[in-house]
Design a protein around this motif. Sequence first.
Motif, mmCIF file in Angstrom:
data_model
loop_
_atom_site.group_PDB
_atom_site.id
_atom_site.type_symbol
_atom_site.label_atom_id
_atom_site.label_comp_id
_atom_site.label_asym_id
_atom_site.label_seq_id
_atom_site.Cartn_x
_atom_site.Cartn_y
_atom_site.Cartn_z
ATOM 1 N N LYS A 1 0.803 -1.208 0.000
ATOM 2 C CA LYS A 1 0.000 0.000 0.000
ATOM 3 C C LYS A 1 0.846 1.272 0.000
ATOM 4 O O LYS A 1 0.310 2.357 -0.165
ATOM 5 N N LEU A 2 2.144 1.134 0.201
ATOM 6 C CA LEU A 2 3.045 2.269 0.276
ATOM 7 C C LEU A 2 2.784 3.275 -0.832
ATOM 8 O O LEU A 2 2.786 2.930 -2.006
ATOM 9 N N ALA A 3 2.557 4.546 -0.449
ATOM 10 C CA ALA A 3 2.219 5.585 -1.430
ATOM 11 C C ALA A 3 3.442 6.287 -1.989
ATOM 12 O O ALA A 3 3.308 7.111 -2.887
ATOM 13 N N ALA A 4 4.634 5.967 -1.490
ATOM 14 C CA ALA A 4 5.834 6.727 -1.852
ATOM 15 C C ALA A 4 6.069 6.776 -3.350
ATOM 16 O O ALA A 4 6.517 7.799 -3.879
ATOM 17 N N TRP A 5 5.782 5.672 -4.053
ATOM 18 C CA TRP A 5 6.109 5.592 -5.475
ATOM 19 C C TRP A 5 4.860 5.620 -6.358
ATOM 20 O O TRP A 5 4.906 5.205 -7.504
ATOM 21 N N ASP B 1 3.989 6.000 4.913
ATOM 22 C CA ASP B 1 4.006 4.791 5.731
ATOM 23 C C ASP B 1 3.558 3.575 4.921
ATOM 24 O O ASP B 1 3.039 3.684 3.812
ATOM 25 N N LYS B 2 3.770 2.405 5.492
ATOM 26 C CA LYS B 2 3.549 1.157 4.750
ATOM 27 C C LYS B 2 2.076 0.869 4.512
ATOM 28 O O LYS B 2 1.734 0.020 3.684
ATOM 29 N N ASN B 3 1.176 1.554 5.233
ATOM 30 C CA ASN B 3 -0.251 1.293 5.102
ATOM 31 C C ASN B 3 -0.938 2.231 4.120
ATOM 32 O O ASN B 3 -2.163 2.259 4.057
ATOM 33 N N GLY B 4 -0.152 3.011 3.384
ATOM 34 C CA GLY B 4 -0.728 3.905 2.388
ATOM 35 C C GLY B 4 -0.954 5.317 2.876
ATOM 36 O O GLY B 4 -1.419 6.164 2.119
ATOM 37 N N GLY B 5 -0.634 5.600 4.131
ATOM 38 C CA GLY B 5 -0.816 6.938 4.685
ATOM 39 C C GLY B 5 0.439 7.775 4.578
ATOM 40 O O GLY B 5 1.456 7.364 4.014
ATOM 41 N N GLY B 6 0.362 8.965 5.152
ATOM 42 C CA GLY B 6 1.508 9.873 5.167
ATOM 43 C C GLY B 6 1.434 10.785 6.358
ATOM 44 O O GLY B 6 0.348 11.105 6.854
ATOM 45 N N TYR B 7 2.580 11.189 6.855
ATOM 46 C CA TYR B 7 2.614 12.093 7.996
ATOM 47 C C TYR B 7 3.927 12.862 8.006
ATOM 48 O O TYR B 7 4.908 12.471 7.353
ATOM 49 N N LEU C 1 1.178 10.401 0.803
ATOM 50 C CA LEU C 1 2.037 11.333 0.076
ATOM 51 C C LEU C 1 3.087 10.569 -0.718
ATOM 52 O O LEU C 1 3.708 9.641 -0.199
ATOM 53 N N PRO C 2 3.322 10.945 -1.970
ATOM 54 C CA PRO C 2 4.475 10.384 -2.674
ATOM 55 C C PRO C 2 5.779 10.868 -2.032
ATOM 56 O O PRO C 2 5.795 11.847 -1.277
ATOM 57 N N TYR C 3 6.843 10.190 -2.356
ATOM 58 C CA TYR C 3 8.160 10.599 -1.876
ATOM 59 C C TYR C 3 8.496 11.986 -2.414
ATOM 60 O O TYR C 3 8.116 12.345 -3.529
#
Length: 570
Positions: free
Chosen positions: A82-86, A530-536, A557-559
């Motif tokens: 679920k990671l949103a970074a990429w 974060d690994k669950n698809g969120g961001g902070y 959030l993407p990286y």
Amino acid sequence: MASIFFPALARSNIFPSSSKDSKDFGRVRINGLSSLKKGFLPSFIDRRNLQELTITNVATSPRPSVIIPDPSPPMETLNAPKLAAWKSIRQERWEGELLVHGEIPLWLRGTYLRNGPGLWNIGDDYHFRHLFDGYATLVGLHFDNGRVTAAHRQIESEAYKAAMKNKKLCYREFSESPPKPQNFLSYVGELANLFSGTSLTDNANTGVVRLGDGRVICLTETVKGSIEIDPETLETVGRFEYSDRLGGLIHSAHPVVTESELLTLLPDLMNSGYRVVRMEAGTNERKVIGRVSCRGGPGPGWVHSFPVTENYILVPEMPLRYCARNLLRAEPTPLYKFEWHPQSKAFMHVMCRATGNIVASVEVPLYVTFHFINAYEIREDDGGSVTAIIADCCEHNADTSILDKLRLHNLRSWSHQDVLPEARVGRFIIPLDGRPTGELVSALDPEKHGRGMDMCSINPSLLGKKYRYAYACGARRPCNFPNTLTKIDLSEKTAKNWYEEGAVPSEPFFVARPGATAEDDGVVISMVSDKNGGGYAVLLDGSSFEEIARAEFPYGLPYGLHGCWVPKME
């Protein structure tokens, strides 16, 4: 609620009152638990223990947002976590107050801006290949009275607007090119467009700097990719037009900026060298301080960043060199627009800031670096003349494979193998006594930070001066990308590391406490996927490096790459 951070955006009609594509993230009040929308609480909160939770601030309802349709992902992302970074950001813009866990220091008043690639597709059909290709997404965090208001929006470069309008790639990005010319005349025209800069992107997706006069500029490595933004609204003001006639197609993505000036390097692709230029605060005019001719190789080495001291400008000459032939290729090589020429050797050139004279050009061991950390002068015991210069960088052990490891396919398809190339804090020791060679050593044991190292910041008051602490991204292995935040103590040769399993943090940015005397008295800010698809956003104490607060975004959030601090004006 009235907008604290982006009043112009709040007054506009950008956000429709209702939209079937918009997501209502809801309003949360933890203290009274009067209402709680599913999916908004951060992942680290155990919902079974809500009554025991202490949260200092509360999120407000974000306005509905303009949504970019979620494209069909490339095949390699279908089984990705679920990671949103990429992943491309789905909303073109958003604003709202963030839920805060912990306590934001009351002295922290101002805006942290972070720039980086955030949109890696054009519609459903065109998907970028490399991390550095994505269209720029600017994120802002406004801190005031212990609260955090946030927003993001796409930077409206000509490259981005043309792609959205025409549904296709229209300019040359880092690894992407428009369709290959079909005949000789088209090829000649494309060649002319390349060397005139017409076909080069202005996608300012790399850095963001605050000039001494208060203007804020987003940057990439093309000169035309200098774009002014409004730090309050994140609106794109327009292209930053240089008023001089120096021209130039490319410059260092990371200039050195102080309250009085901006310093940058203009690589000369035709005469294999670099012009060192200065722009005074309050002007748009660059003036040449001096020129450095390359000592070897068919073209100048890549200069993504460079360091300065109080009296000198250091011009690095890497054997990773610009290559016009690779710029013309329709399909990228493993080194993209560069070539590796170890036989041309590597050098560090030292220029006097006052006169533009070259005081030293020394050969150093082969190296690869994107980011220099800092540099300073070594003087004789009695405070006399400068005998040497120390320059620290995030050095990749002269291994160029890091560039290809940043392809999105590699980042999205990680199989828990340890594939991140090793890196260290590389320390150049550059003699000024006439010796022809310098040294390159490790400033501390790379095992202290997991043999990973990039994306660095320091206390800005020590720019060009002797310093002790640096903040960067390190590694906890196995990994395919830097995944820790690391505080480096260059005196004690130690490191402290912050880590959260499965998370990808961006550059740790140090903000000094007003009136502080200790070098590490302040906070470190990083935005995390974060690994669950969120961001902070996480805040760490600059001294202890313990987490003191995190502010949750209601979406992933993407990286992102680099940031700057805009203090609140009283």
